[in-house]
Each structure stands twice: as structure tokens, then as C-alpha cells.
Design a protein around this motif. Sequence first.
Motif, PDB file in Angstrom:
ATOM      1  N   UNK A 151       0.717  -1.505   0.117  1.00  0.00           N
ATOM      2  CA  UNK A 151      -0.011  -0.042  -0.158  1.00  0.00           C
ATOM      3  C   UNK A 151       1.035   1.073   0.003  1.00  0.00           C
ATOM      4  N   UNK A 152       1.915   1.261   0.560  1.00  0.00           N
ATOM      5  CA  UNK A 152       2.821   2.378   0.670  1.00  0.00           C
ATOM      6  C   UNK A 152       3.412   2.745  -0.668  1.00  0.00           C
ATOM      7  N   UNK A 153       3.948   1.445  -1.541  1.00  0.00           N
ATOM      8  CA  UNK A 153       4.308   1.828  -2.818  1.00  0.00           C
ATOM      9  C   UNK A 153       3.235   2.441  -3.604  1.00  0.00           C
ATOM     10  N   UNK A 154       2.161   1.834  -3.516  1.00  0.00           N
ATOM     11  CA  UNK A 154       0.981   2.195  -4.450  1.00  0.00           C
ATOM     12  C   UNK A 154       0.699   3.657  -4.228  1.00  0.00           C
ATOM     13  N   UNK A 155       0.599   4.033  -2.895  1.00  0.00           N
ATOM     14  CA  UNK A 155       0.155   5.430  -2.480  1.00  0.00           C
ATOM     15  C   UNK A 155       1.389   6.345  -2.891  1.00  0.00           C
ATOM     16  N   UNK A 156       2.725   6.049  -2.990  1.00  0.00           N
ATOM     17  CA  UNK A 156       3.744   6.948  -3.323  1.00  0.00           C
ATOM     18  C   UNK A 156       3.486   7.205  -4.904  1.00  0.00           C
ATOM     19  N   UNK A 157       2.954   6.277  -5.480  1.00  0.00           N
ATOM     20  CA  UNK A 157       2.950   6.266  -6.985  1.00  0.00           C
ATOM     21  C   UNK A 157       1.852   7.479  -7.374  1.00  0.00           C
ATOM     22  N   UNK A 158       0.646   7.041  -6.418  1.00  0.00           N
ATOM     23  CA  UNK A 158      -0.576   7.998  -6.575  1.00  0.00           C
ATOM     24  C   UNK A 158      -0.579   9.455  -6.131  1.00  0.00           C
ATOM     25  N   UNK A 159       0.284   9.538  -5.132  1.00  0.00           N
ATOM     26  CA  UNK A 159       0.756  11.021  -4.816  1.00  0.00           C
ATOM     27  C   UNK A 159       1.401  11.484  -5.635  1.00  0.00           C
ATOM     28  N   UNK A 160       2.494  10.945  -6.271  1.00  0.00           N
ATOM     29  CA  UNK A 160       3.316  11.534  -7.384  1.00  0.00           C
ATOM     30  C   UNK A 160       2.393  12.027  -8.531  1.00  0.00           C
ATOM     31  N   UNK A 161       1.432  11.029  -9.064  1.00  0.00           N
ATOM     32  CA  UNK A 161       0.642  11.323 -10.265  1.00  0.00           C
ATOM     33  C   UNK A 161      -0.183  12.406  -9.910  1.00  0.00           C
ATOM     34  N   UNK A 162      -0.803  12.612  -8.719  1.00  0.00           N
ATOM     35  CA  UNK A 162      -1.477  13.765  -8.237  1.00  0.00           C
ATOM     36  C   UNK A 162      -0.791  14.836  -8.623  1.00  0.00           C
ATOM     37  N   UNK A 163       0.558  14.873  -8.234  1.00  0.00           N
ATOM     38  CA  UNK A 163       1.466  16.033  -8.181  1.00  0.00           C
ATOM     39  C   UNK A 163       1.664  16.574  -9.619  1.00  0.00           C
ATOM     40  N   UNK A 164       1.823  15.314 -10.599  1.00  0.00           N
ATOM     41  CA  UNK A 164       2.042  15.576 -11.951  1.00  0.00           C
ATOM     42  C   UNK A 164       0.833  16.100 -12.579  1.00  0.00           C
ATOM     43  N   UNK A 165      -0.287  15.637 -12.203  1.00  0.00           N
ATOM     44  CA  UNK A 165      -1.338  15.748 -13.255  1.00  0.00           C
ATOM     45  C   UNK A 165      -2.386  16.939 -12.627  1.00  0.00           C
ATOM     46  N   UNK A 166      -2.332  17.019 -11.280  1.00  0.00           N
ATOM     47  CA  UNK A 166      -3.256  18.098 -10.611  1.00  0.00           C
ATOM     48  C   UNK A 166      -2.538  19.532 -10.630  1.00  0.00           C
ATOM     49  N   UNK A 167      -1.027  19.525 -10.676  1.00  0.00           N
ATOM     50  CA  UNK A 167      -0.234  20.535 -10.782  1.00  0.00           C
ATOM     51  C   UNK A 167      -0.775  21.531  -9.648  1.00  0.00           C
ATOM     52  N   UNK A 168      -1.208  22.740  -9.992  1.00  0.00           N
ATOM     53  CA  UNK A 168      -1.334  23.832  -9.238  1.00  0.00           C
ATOM     54  C   UNK A 168      -2.441  23.399  -8.007  1.00  0.00           C
ATOM     55  N   UNK A 169      -3.388  22.507  -8.269  1.00  0.00           N
ATOM     56  CA  UNK A 169      -4.220  22.107  -7.271  1.00  0.00           C
ATOM     57  C   UNK A 169      -3.671  21.169  -6.179  1.00  0.00           C
ATOM     58  N   UNK A 170      -2.448  20.538  -6.493  1.00  0.00           N
ATOM     59  CA  UNK A 170      -1.873  19.781  -5.574  1.00  0.00           C
ATOM     60  C   UNK A 170      -1.458  20.225  -4.501  1.00  0.00           C
ATOM     61  N   UNK A 171      -1.539  19.585  -3.296  1.00  0.00           N
ATOM     62  CA  UNK A 171      -0.773  20.093  -2.032  1.00  0.00           C
ATOM     63  C   UNK A 171      -0.018  18.976  -1.568  1.00  0.00           C
ATOM     64  N   UNK A 172       1.253  18.979  -1.271  1.00  0.00           N
ATOM     65  CA  UNK A 172       2.118  18.171  -0.547  1.00  0.00           C
ATOM     66  C   UNK A 172       1.502  17.493   0.769  1.00  0.00           C
TER      67      UNK A 172
END
Lengths: 339, 339
Positions: free
Chosen positions: A297-318
Amino acid sequence: MDAIPARPARIQDVAAAAGVSVSTVSNVLNRPERVNARTAARVRDAVAALDYVPHPGAAGLRTGHSSSIGLVLPDVANSFYSRIARGAAEAAYDHGYSLVLCHSGDAPEREQGYFTMLVQQRAVGVVVVPLGADPGRLTRLRERGIPLVLADREMPDRDGCSVSVDDVAGGRIAVQHLLDRGALDVLVVNGERGIRQCADRYQGARQAVRSRRGARLDQVVAEEMTVAYGAKIADQLDDLPGGVFCTNDFLAAGLCRGLTERGVRIPEDVQVVGYGDLDIASFGATTLTTVRQPVEELGRAAVEMLLDEIEARAEHTHETRVFAPALVVRDSTRPPADA
Amino acid sequence: MDAIPARPARIQDVAAAAGVSVSTVSNVLNRPERVNARTAARVRDAVAALDYVPHPGAAGLRTGHSSSIGLVLPDVANSFYSRIARGAAEAAYDHGYSLVLCHSGDAPEREQGYFTMLVQQRAVGVVVVPLGADPGRLTRLRERGIPLVLADREMPDRDGCSVSVDDVAGGRIAVQHLLDRGALDVLVVNGERGIRQCADRYQGARQAVRSRRGARLDQVVAEEMTVAYGAKIADQLDDLPGGVFCTNDFLAAGLCRGLTERGVRIPEDVQVVGYGDLDIASFGATTLTTVRQPVEELGRAAVEMLLDEIEARAEHTHETRVFAPALVVRDSTRPPADA
């Protein structure tokens, strides 16, 4: 082709249409046994309505940029990291990205070499379990404009997303379990103090003992966190404690073996809890009660959070996401008193 | 950030640091097939040390091809496959290629999905541990002109390269060892007949027994190749054989545990050999004599044979490389008679 919308449906569109999370859509597509039938039906309806096709790789070619994510690990043959890789690979596949495997082999110059390669290949982002203590390598990568998620390490929110497992909570639930099962004097068999995970697990053990009247805690430090060393510690124990918490399963398996050879009964005389739920926890003559970490789940979440940063851009929050470990109860601790 | 040099490194700096020409650096970055491995490693070290990044638009984008290799595995979290991944990742790095991790999760449609993705991303080649029995998926990939190396499976030379470990030889050396140490009646605890590796290991056991006067072989088939099943078989043995060869280490570990609990001494009464040299072989009360497979080497060789096909083109000839396993002697078999 006229009926196809301007933009092909993405997994996020399916999730929104079905009113579920992206992980649930992914589970319906890949691990349907994990999803209840009604939810699965709603997701499949949305998949059909949106004509969603998991479409690996197509995005990058169409838009003219890469759709590769880097996954940088100290050692892919270590089971903790290979389970991170499995979760990350599944998530990348589900979202149509490819995952570039970077095995740094515990060598900082190779880790840097991979970072350089990922920049050259214009990877869209990187998930990294970083080596050692040079944050400069990570900073330089981020300055190239490459989004970065740390796995198995925490990072200040301002710098980026990170995913990790709560080792303090893990130590706490391990020792709480021993206390609940009647062992009020607990020995922690720990790794070296400099290992962050060991320090955190011990801190959790102390929290559990402090909140229980009459409980007391001792600690012995193992030079190596191995089966052989666990057995050696079993030989050296003079006063047997009621409970032992070993901060990994290798130590716990060796301790159980060593105590059994001395004629000590587990769990009747001494109760033992390990950490990690490694294969060895199920293998020994005495199966181990232990702490399981949600590593996939940790590996999966890491990729999904990364993709949110890539795809959502300005809307992304760390985000700093910390997963809770869970206790797995087996033969090395006693049944509850009322059983 | 003071440590970062004022001026970003240029290709001339890399060339000077590595003691090569600028065009050699360029070749390493863009046409690694033209540079020998040692020179390429020196250049990449210099690239890493100087944190050199070429202008975007170089490499794959300019030449229209990528330098990615696909690695398709049934399960990256299985230690056999994760060790293949480690060897493959190291070889790819050494030669300047990136490795795309494809975790098929034992699902044929996902394996096919990855093949499609690798075609779309124009991977230069693929190493695959294929699932199941549909050679059509592999044939279609090959028809796209993508070089393909099979790992852990043999393939007719005319179709492509393959790497595997010789399981017949493994079974033979395991049983020869038991015979050499004085156990002339050998029981094979085997997996299901349909498992190719099990059938091969049994064939090797038969070869060893046939060539030894007075030796005899029995077989019992375990429904599951697990520790629990090995222990169960130990309970059911009426006549104890002199030697037992278990076709994996889980069975052998369980058998040792079960026999020991019955008061049978290992290796004095019964000698035991396992297979695989998994972690568990070193963990039990009795450490296991077992057969070690050169798995990392297999992963490394697969990548190197693939790169030969990619880079040497017309000069390349397909090869079926079969690695020899080796015996690792531990406590579960007796010392040699003359010791």
C-alpha cells in the motif's frame, strides 16, 4: 471514431463517476475479490459508460512527452523493497505509466547516476527510498523540476510528499499486546540505536509501558538483527521476563528457538512478539505474533501521490502520509484471558 | 546550496574528467552500443560526479528510439524473481539502458497489456519470464520486431535467446551428495508432477541413483510445497529412509522440524537435502544442505544477451544458456566419512 470524446477517460473520471476512490477502481479492475459486489458493479457501470480502457503508455506518445516514473530503491531483492516495487508497479500500470526500476545497490554514486539518467530521459517523476544522509542529491533532482515522493522516509510537507509506516505506533501495539496478555515485565530486544526504525519502535514500547500501572521495560541491544543473534540472546538471559518484544522477526525467531532449546515454553513461560511479518514469522516451530507493515500500500500510495502532483499541478498540495501497522496474532503469545 | 558549482557542467568537462573525447561521451549518452562497457562506466561515473545533464531533446528524441528494456515478471515480490530483477537492473545500468519493471501479477491479460505498452513506448528489447502456455503472446511481440530473451524457460535457438538453470543437474547433485554421504535409500519429497522444475529435479535424482550400485529411490508427492506440508510428511513416514531430497527448501525445513519433533536425529538418523538456498535454509534449528541457483547471474546474462542482439544485429546468433546450480553443504547432511 466520432463518438470518442476529445480526451479519453482516465481512471480518475471513472472514480468520480462511480463515487469511489481511484484505488477502488483499480481494485475492481485488478483485484475484484477485495471489493464488495455492489461497489464493483457501480464501478463497472462507470467503466462501460465512459468507455474507459486502461491504456498503458499511450498518453506519453500522444502528447510527445515521456510517461515514465522512476522508482529508486536501495535493493530490489530485499523483500521490504520488492513489496514496495510491487505496489508501485501495480499503481503505475493502473494509471498508464511505466515504471523504471533503479536499483541503487546501497551505492550513493549509483543513486546519483540514476537521478541523472531519469533527468536525461525526462521521467515525469520519481519515487525514491533514499540512501544515507545527503539531502543534496534530492534537492538537485527537485531543482530540475522533477516531482519527487519519498518512500519509507518522512519529509517536511513544504518540500514534497512522503509515505512511511508509523514505527512508533508499531512498537506501541506490540507491547500493548504483551501487557494485555498478562506480561507486565517486558524486555525489548532492539537493533542499534542509530537505526531510525529501531529508535521509533522502542519509543512506542515506552509509551505503552508508561500508560500501564505496574508495567516495566528493559532493553538489550543486538549487534546484528539476525536469527543467530536472537538465539544468542536467548542463551544469555538470566531472569526470564514475562514478555519479549523483538524489533524484527529474525531476532524473534532466533530467540524463540534458543528459549525452546533451553526448555522454556512459549507462550506459557515467555511470550514473544516480533516485527515485520516476514516469511520467517510463519515458518518456525512456534509461529510468531508480529507487526505487519502495509508495504504494498505504501508503494501504491507513493505512485498515486506522485501522479496527483504531476496531473493536478497547481491544485496539488504536498502530503505526509503515515500508514498504521497492524498486529498479527499467532502462537508466540497467549490467548486472551477470557478465551 | 553553496556547494553547487557556479557553472553547470558541460560535456567537455565530462570528457576531461573521464579522459575520453567529447564524441565518446556523446556516444555513451546516446548510442551506448558503440562504446565498450569499461569506458562507458568511466564516463557515467564522471557524468554522475559532475551532475552533468545534457540539453533536453537529446538521445531518444533525436534518434527516434528509446534506450529502455522491458523486464516482465510474474511477481516482483517473489524472491526468485526479485533476484532476477536485481541482476537485470545492474546489467542494464552498467550498459546505460533503463529497465522498465513490468509486474504481470500472474495475470495473462496484464502480461499482454505490458507487451502492448512496451511496443508503444518503443522499448529496444524485452526480457520476460513468461506466464502460462500461450506462446502466441511472445510470437506477436517478436513479430513487432522487438528482440526477446526468455528467462527461467528454455526456447528453441531459432526463436531467440533464453537463460535458465539446469534443474536436472540440480536434482542429480543433490542425490549424489546423499549417496556419497552413505544414504543409499533415498526418498524424494516432490511437488506436483505437472511442475516442470519438479519433474526435472526428479529426473536428475533418478540419474544419480541409476549410476550407483545398490542405491534405490522412492518418491512421495506433496500437494503443497510448504513448511507445513513438509512437517506433515515427516509425521507420516513409517520406514525412515537414509536420505531425503526435498525439491524445495520449504518442504525440507518442515520435514526437518517434523522429524526432530519425533525424536529423529538429523543428520545421524536421516540426512536431508533441500533446493533453492532460500533464506529459510539458514534459519531452522538444523541448517539445510541445499542446491543454490545462480539467479542474479541469470538476470544479468538475460540483459547482456538481449543487448548483444540489439547492438550486434546481423552478427548476433541466438543462444540457449543453461546455468549450473551448486550444492551448499550445511548441518542436515553428515560430514564426509574421512573427516
